[in-house]
Write a protein that holds these residues in place. Structure first.
Motif, PDB file in Angstrom:
ATOM      1  N   GLN A   6      -3.552 -10.118  10.094  1.00  0.00           N
ATOM      2  CA  GLN A   6      -2.406  -9.210  10.244  1.00  0.00           C
ATOM      3  C   GLN A   6      -2.190  -8.833  11.706  1.00  0.00           C
ATOM      4  N   VAL A   7      -0.935  -9.001  12.180  1.00  0.00           N
ATOM      5  CA  VAL A   7      -0.627  -8.646  13.569  1.00  0.00           C
ATOM      6  C   VAL A   7      -0.115  -7.207  13.685  1.00  0.00           C
ATOM      7  N   LEU A   8       0.387  -6.680  12.583  1.00  0.00           N
ATOM      8  CA  LEU A   8       0.884  -5.303  12.621  1.00  0.00           C
ATOM      9  C   LEU A   8      -0.272  -4.309  12.636  1.00  0.00           C
ATOM     10  N   VAL A   9      -0.041  -3.198  13.302  1.00  0.00           N
ATOM     11  CA  VAL A   9      -1.009  -2.104  13.309  1.00  0.00           C
ATOM     12  C   VAL A   9      -0.506  -1.036  12.349  1.00  0.00           C
ATOM     13  N   LEU A  10      -1.338  -0.686  11.362  1.00  0.00           N
ATOM     14  CA  LEU A  10      -0.945   0.277  10.344  1.00  0.00           C
ATOM     15  C   LEU A  10      -1.579   1.641  10.615  1.00  0.00           C
ATOM     16  N   GLU A  11      -0.775   2.683  10.448  1.00  0.00           N
ATOM     17  CA  GLU A  11      -1.281   4.061  10.528  1.00  0.00           C
ATOM     18  C   GLU A  11      -0.754   4.843   9.333  1.00  0.00           C
ATOM     19  N   PRO A  12      -1.604   5.204   8.393  1.00  0.00           N
ATOM     20  CA  PRO A  12      -3.054   4.994   8.322  1.00  0.00           C
ATOM     21  C   PRO A  12      -3.390   3.545   7.983  1.00  0.00           C
ATOM     22  N   GLN A  13      -4.633   3.175   8.211  1.00  0.00           N
ATOM     23  CA  GLN A  13      -5.029   1.788   8.038  1.00  0.00           C
ATOM     24  C   GLN A  13      -5.368   1.422   6.604  1.00  0.00           C
ATOM     25  N   HIS A  14      -6.017   2.342   5.870  1.00  0.00           N
ATOM     26  CA  HIS A  14      -6.584   1.965   4.579  1.00  0.00           C
ATOM     27  C   HIS A  14      -6.138   2.812   3.393  1.00  0.00           C
ATOM     28  N   GLU A  15      -5.586   3.990   3.647  1.00  0.00           N
ATOM     29  CA  GLU A  15      -5.341   4.901   2.528  1.00  0.00           C
ATOM     30  C   GLU A  15      -4.112   5.763   2.775  1.00  0.00           C
ATOM     31  N   LEU A  16      -3.243   5.832   1.762  1.00  0.00           N
ATOM     32  CA  LEU A  16      -2.097   6.732   1.786  1.00  0.00           C
ATOM     33  C   LEU A  16      -2.460   7.969   0.969  1.00  0.00           C
ATOM     34  N   LYS A  17      -2.362   9.148   1.592  1.00  0.00           N
ATOM     35  CA  LYS A  17      -2.745  10.382   0.921  1.00  0.00           C
ATOM     36  C   LYS A  17      -1.507  11.156   0.486  1.00  0.00           C
ATOM     37  N   PHE A  18      -1.518  11.583  -0.766  1.00  0.00           N
ATOM     38  CA  PHE A  18      -0.443  12.390  -1.326  1.00  0.00           C
ATOM     39  C   PHE A  18      -1.056  13.705  -1.796  1.00  0.00           C
ATOM     40  N   ARG A  19      -0.569  14.800  -1.247  1.00  0.00           N
ATOM     41  CA  ARG A  19      -1.136  16.120  -1.543  1.00  0.00           C
ATOM     42  C   ARG A  19      -0.258  16.864  -2.546  1.00  0.00           C
ATOM     43  N   GLY A  20      -0.858  17.262  -3.667  1.00  0.00           N
ATOM     44  CA  GLY A  20      -0.135  17.947  -4.724  1.00  0.00           C
ATOM     45  C   GLY A  20       0.127  19.406  -4.392  1.00  0.00           C
ATOM     46  N   PRO A  21       0.695  20.162  -5.320  1.00  0.00           N
ATOM     47  CA  PRO A  21       0.965  19.760  -6.702  1.00  0.00           C
ATOM     48  C   PRO A  21       2.092  18.738  -6.791  1.00  0.00           C
ATOM     49  N   PHE A  22       2.112  17.982  -7.880  1.00  0.00           N
ATOM     50  CA  PHE A  22       3.014  16.847  -8.001  1.00  0.00           C
ATOM     51  C   PHE A  22       4.206  17.147  -8.903  1.00  0.00           C
ATOM     52  N   THR A  23       4.655  18.391  -8.862  1.00  0.00           N
ATOM     53  CA  THR A  23       5.832  18.790  -9.629  1.00  0.00           C
ATOM     54  C   THR A  23       7.130  18.457  -8.897  1.00  0.00           C
ATOM     55  N   ASP A  24       7.011  18.002  -7.659  1.00  0.00           N
ATOM     56  CA  ASP A  24       8.171  17.609  -6.865  1.00  0.00           C
ATOM     57  C   ASP A  24       7.810  16.335  -6.100  1.00  0.00           C
ATOM     58  N   VAL A  25       8.791  15.732  -5.437  1.00  0.00           N
ATOM     59  CA  VAL A  25       8.537  14.506  -4.675  1.00  0.00           C
ATOM     60  C   VAL A  25       7.568  14.799  -3.527  1.00  0.00           C
ATOM     61  N   VAL A  26       6.555  13.952  -3.392  1.00  0.00           N
ATOM     62  CA  VAL A  26       5.576  14.083  -2.308  1.00  0.00           C
ATOM     63  C   VAL A  26       5.682  12.832  -1.439  1.00  0.00           C
ATOM     64  N   THR A  27       5.836  13.022  -0.127  1.00  0.00           N
ATOM     65  CA  THR A  27       6.073  11.902   0.785  1.00  0.00           C
ATOM     66  C   THR A  27       4.901  11.692   1.726  1.00  0.00           C
ATOM     67  N   ALA A  28       4.513  10.431   1.868  1.00  0.00           N
ATOM     68  CA  ALA A  28       3.524  10.021   2.869  1.00  0.00           C
ATOM     69  C   ALA A  28       4.221   9.058   3.828  1.00  0.00           C
ATOM     70  N   THR A  29       3.824   9.091   5.092  1.00  0.00           N
ATOM     71  CA  THR A  29       4.455   8.234   6.104  1.00  0.00           C
ATOM     72  C   THR A  29       3.493   7.142   6.539  1.00  0.00           C
ATOM     73  N   LEU A  30       3.998   5.931   6.529  1.00  0.00           N
ATOM     74  CA  LEU A  30       3.225   4.767   6.979  1.00  0.00           C
ATOM     75  C   LEU A  30       3.900   4.221   8.235  1.00  0.00           C
ATOM     76  N   LYS A  31       3.181   4.222   9.341  1.00  0.00           N
ATOM     77  CA  LYS A  31       3.728   3.735  10.603  1.00  0.00           C
ATOM     78  C   LYS A  31       3.277   2.291  10.831  1.00  0.00           C
ATOM     79  N   LEU A  32       4.254   1.403  11.060  1.00  0.00           N
ATOM     80  CA  LEU A  32       3.980  -0.003  11.323  1.00  0.00           C
ATOM     81  C   LEU A  32       4.346  -0.309  12.766  1.00  0.00           C
ATOM     82  N   THR A  33       3.379  -0.790  13.535  1.00  0.00           N
ATOM     83  CA  THR A  33       3.600  -1.082  14.954  1.00  0.00           C
ATOM     84  C   THR A  33       3.414  -2.572  15.196  1.00  0.00           C
TER      85      THR A  33
END
Length: 232
Positions: A6-33
């Motif tokens: 893989q040539v792209l650099v991922l942030e985060p590299q291994h895990e996307l974290k979603f913090r509850g409570p999950f009664t509404d939409v929860v967004t995580a950001t993945l940065k691709l460089t």
């Protein structure tokens, strides 16, 4: 044949974290460089496409550039057993110099040209002590307002007493005006009546003063009760 690294650099590299409570939409950001000198095509895939909305889910990252991908987890009933089941894959390939149709490029790509990175999903629920900290950081008036109507009743009683004090003030004002009128009448009628009129006026002033003192005492008592409850 092994795939290209893989040539792209991922942030985060291994895990996307979603913090509850999950009664509404929860967004995580993945940065691709893209640190290379070439444009890179990318796609973001998931094992649970109905549970996530990804924007953008594909595109081209120019050389020496980056893209932020929003991964939106839809509301659901949280099950602790699901915390490690969902996964994402970022697939990429170097964009051809003469590329005109990105979908066609993906269809015609050879396996050895494709690169991919995988990320797992982690669901986090705030700990009970975190909730306690959040509640303790609230003003005490906010927490006591949640008591079963007791604080509300006290505030209503306080307002009623304030209105009573205002009414008494108006009565006292009227008494003072009547007192002034009587004094003018006594002056015009002469000294014999001044003594009895003065005594009547003095009595009325004392009664008005006594009523005000009583009302203020009751008001201060209620306010003291309120302050005592807020301090608990």
């Amino acid at each position: 044949m092994a795939r290209t690294e893989q040539v792209l650099v991922l942030e985060p590299q291994h895990e996307l974290k979603f913090r509850g409570p999950f009664t509404d939409v929860v967004t995580a950001t993945l940065k691709l460089t893209n640190p290379t000198e070439r444009n890179v095509c990318f796609k973001v895939k998931t094992t649970a496409p109905r549970r996530y909305c990804v924007r953008p889910n594909s595109g081209i990252i120019d050389a020496k550039n980056s893209v932020n991908v929003s991964v939106m987890l839809q509301p659901f009933d949280y099950d602790p057993n699901e915390k490690s089941k969902h996964k994402f894959m970022v697939q990429s390939m170097l964009a051809p110099y003469d590329m005109t149709d990105m979908e066609g490029v993906w269809k015609e790509a050879k396996p050895e040209e494709l690169m991919d990175s995988k990320l797992r999903c982690a669901f986090e629920i705030p700990l009970e002590n975190d909730k306690t900290t959040e509640l303790s950081s609230l003003p005490k008036s906010s927490s006591t307002s949640l008591d079963d109507g007791e604080g509300k009743k006290i505030m209503e009683e306080c307002k009623r007493l304030q209105m009573e004090v205002l009414r008494l003030r108006e009565e006292n004002k009227q008494i003072r005006e009547d007192d002034g009128l009587r004094k003018r009448k006594v002056t015009s009628m002469g000294a014999p009546h001044s003594s009895s009129s003065g005594m009547a006026t003095s009595t009325m002033r004392d009664e008005g003063l006594g009523t005000r003192v009583l009302a203020f005492c009751v008001l201060f008592f209620v306010i003291g009760v309120i302050i005592g409850k807020l301090a608990l």
